[in-house]
Design a protein around this motif. Sequence first.
Motif, PDB file in Angstrom:
ATOM      1  N   SER A  24       0.821  -1.207   0.000  1.00 23.10           N
ATOM      2  CA  SER A  24       0.000   0.000   0.000  1.00 23.10           C
ATOM      3  C   SER A  24       0.862   1.268   0.000  1.00 23.10           C
ATOM      4  CB  SER A  24      -0.958   0.004   1.196  1.00 23.10           C
ATOM      5  OG  SER A  24      -0.246  -0.018   2.410  1.00 23.10           O
ATOM      6  N   ARG A  31       1.394   6.135  -2.360  1.00 28.12           N
ATOM      7  CA  ARG A  31       0.439   5.623  -1.401  1.00 28.12           C
ATOM      8  C   ARG A  31      -0.783   5.086  -2.137  1.00 28.12           C
ATOM      9  NH1 ARG A  31       4.519   6.205   0.759  1.00 28.12           N
ATOM     10  NH2 ARG A  31       5.075   7.606   2.472  1.00 28.12           N
ATOM     11  N   ALA A  33      -4.680   2.990  -1.494  1.00 24.76           N
ATOM     12  CA  ALA A  33      -5.683   2.688  -0.478  1.00 24.76           C
ATOM     13  C   ALA A  33      -5.457   1.274   0.038  1.00 24.76           C
ATOM     14  CB  ALA A  33      -7.085   2.822  -1.062  1.00 24.76           C
ATOM     15  N   ASP A  36      -8.854  -4.518   2.296  1.00 26.42           N
ATOM     16  CA  ASP A  36      -9.349  -5.444   3.310  1.00 26.42           C
ATOM     17  C   ASP A  36      -8.975  -6.870   2.929  1.00 26.42           C
ATOM     18  OD1 ASP A  36     -10.508  -3.361   4.700  1.00 26.42           O
ATOM     19  OD2 ASP A  36     -12.480  -3.614   3.762  1.00 26.42           O
ATOM     20  N   ARG A  89       2.963  11.784  11.123  1.00 24.13           N
ATOM     21  CA  ARG A  89       2.148  11.453   9.952  1.00 24.13           C
ATOM     22  C   ARG A  89       2.197   9.958   9.653  1.00 24.13           C
ATOM     23  NH1 ARG A  89       4.436  16.243   7.800  1.00 24.13           N
ATOM     24  NH2 ARG A  89       5.823  15.059   6.444  1.00 24.13           N
ATOM     25  N   ASP A  92      -0.105   8.170  12.015  1.00 20.46           N
ATOM     26  CA  ASP A  92      -1.501   8.380  11.597  1.00 20.46           C
ATOM     27  C   ASP A  92      -1.844   7.490  10.410  1.00 20.46           C
ATOM     28  OD1 ASP A  92      -1.915  10.243  13.575  1.00 20.46           O
ATOM     29  OD2 ASP A  92      -1.622  11.984  12.271  1.00 20.46           O
ATOM     30  N   ARG A  93      -0.927   7.394   9.469  1.00 20.07           N
ATOM     31  CA  ARG A  93      -1.145   6.548   8.294  1.00 20.07           C
ATOM     32  C   ARG A  93      -1.271   5.079   8.712  1.00 20.07           C
ATOM     33  NH1 ARG A  93      -3.248   5.288   3.436  1.00 20.07           N
ATOM     34  NH2 ARG A  93      -1.822   4.050   2.141  1.00 20.07           N
ATOM     35  N   GLU A  95      -2.229   3.917  11.524  1.00 21.36           N
ATOM     36  CA  GLU A  95      -3.503   3.720  12.223  1.00 21.36           C
ATOM     37  C   GLU A  95      -4.628   3.525  11.220  1.00 21.36           C
ATOM     38  OE1 GLU A  95      -6.117   5.708  15.845  1.00 21.36           O
ATOM     39  OE2 GLU A  95      -4.382   6.771  15.033  1.00 21.36           O
ATOM     40  N   THR A  96      -4.581   4.266  10.112  1.00 18.17           N
ATOM     41  CA  THR A  96      -5.587   4.108   9.063  1.00 18.17           C
ATOM     42  C   THR A  96      -5.476   2.746   8.394  1.00 18.17           C
ATOM     43  OG1 THR A  96      -5.606   6.486   8.612  1.00 18.17           O
ATOM     44  CG2 THR A  96      -6.426   5.036   6.871  1.00 18.17           C
ATOM     45  N   VAL A  97      -4.244   2.365   8.042  1.00 22.29           N
ATOM     46  CA  VAL A  97      -4.019   1.075   7.390  1.00 22.29           C
ATOM     47  C   VAL A  97      -4.278  -0.072   8.362  1.00 22.29           C
ATOM     48  CG1 VAL A  97      -2.266  -0.380   6.289  1.00 22.29           C
ATOM     49  CG2 VAL A  97      -2.346   2.070   5.800  1.00 22.29           C
ATOM     50  N   ALA A  99      -6.438  -1.124  10.391  1.00 23.10           N
ATOM     51  CA  ALA A  99      -7.668  -1.879  10.606  1.00 23.10           C
ATOM     52  C   ALA A  99      -7.487  -3.293  10.081  1.00 23.10           C
ATOM     53  CB  ALA A  99      -8.838  -1.198   9.904  1.00 23.10           C
ATOM     54  N   ARG A 150      -1.753   1.584  18.145  1.00 28.77           N
ATOM     55  CA  ARG A 150      -2.700   2.191  17.207  1.00 28.77           C
ATOM     56  C   ARG A 150      -3.301   1.193  16.219  1.00 28.77           C
ATOM     57  NH1 ARG A 150      -1.448   8.231  15.366  1.00 28.77           N
ATOM     58  NH2 ARG A 150      -0.362   9.054  17.185  1.00 28.77           N
TER      59      ARG A 150
END
Length: 276
Positions: A24, A31, A33, A36, A89, A92-93, A95-97, A99, A150
């Motif tokens: 990703s 970068r 998305a 899943d 940053r 934060d990235r 944490e988004t990835v 999941a 995170r």
Amino acid sequence: MYGILTSSPTLVRENVGDFVHYISDDVSGQRRAPLDGAINSVACWGDTKAVHDDPSRASVTADGTRAKPETEGHHWGTVCPTDPDYRARLLDRLETVGANDVRLTTLGFPGPAFCRCERCERQFETSDRDKRVAWRTETVTRFVQEVANRVSGDIIVTVYPDPYPGNLRECAGLDPQKLKAHVDGFLVPLCSISYETTYWVESLARGFARELRGLDVPLTIQLSASDAEVDRLVDVTRQIDSHADAVVYGTREENFDTVQKVIRRCQASEPLSQSV
């Protein structure tokens, strides 16, 4: 267990093997998305675009050599691991990835001489560590601990292919003993164009199996399917299968057929050992 590593969403959906690593975030700075159902691979401080946009962010040696793509021994730009804005940053990235399950690549310092920027010098001098290796290791371990706080999925850490005792700590600030509490697996890339010689693959895999013995953390070996023939990749896989819990094959669409055949043949025989 056998899986693939790819930057192609199309190949992710092919449902080949037991798992998929999806790139990703890569070292170019691109970068994508996160997907899943995949283990999303994120380049941490390896970011050529960030270094190109602001060369002062690159990790630096005492003599002023920057970790840039054109520097001998470097293939991408590496941001200083203590850069606070980039670090924030990146967290934060992740944490988004995160999941999904996450694989961390280009983690740590880009060599034993890095980093000697003013910020790193100041942090080392004010730390309670009397040796720079210990401070660098603590810096990386603390970052991974924050990632673990995170990320809800599993975390796999990519380490450099050098199992000699102490070398990971001295080169990159990576200490498996300290990282084990925060991660769910280690991955070692042992990549070659065609694997014309293969003894070194088994030797390094065996070395890492010994280095990580007793940590109770799974070991994945990464192989490259760029130009290797099916029979050769199957042979290489069989040489390392007693040392690893899983093998992941880096692949592109043009050589995906090779990987499919390799995985099918490997799955048809005895599975990888679950003990290293």
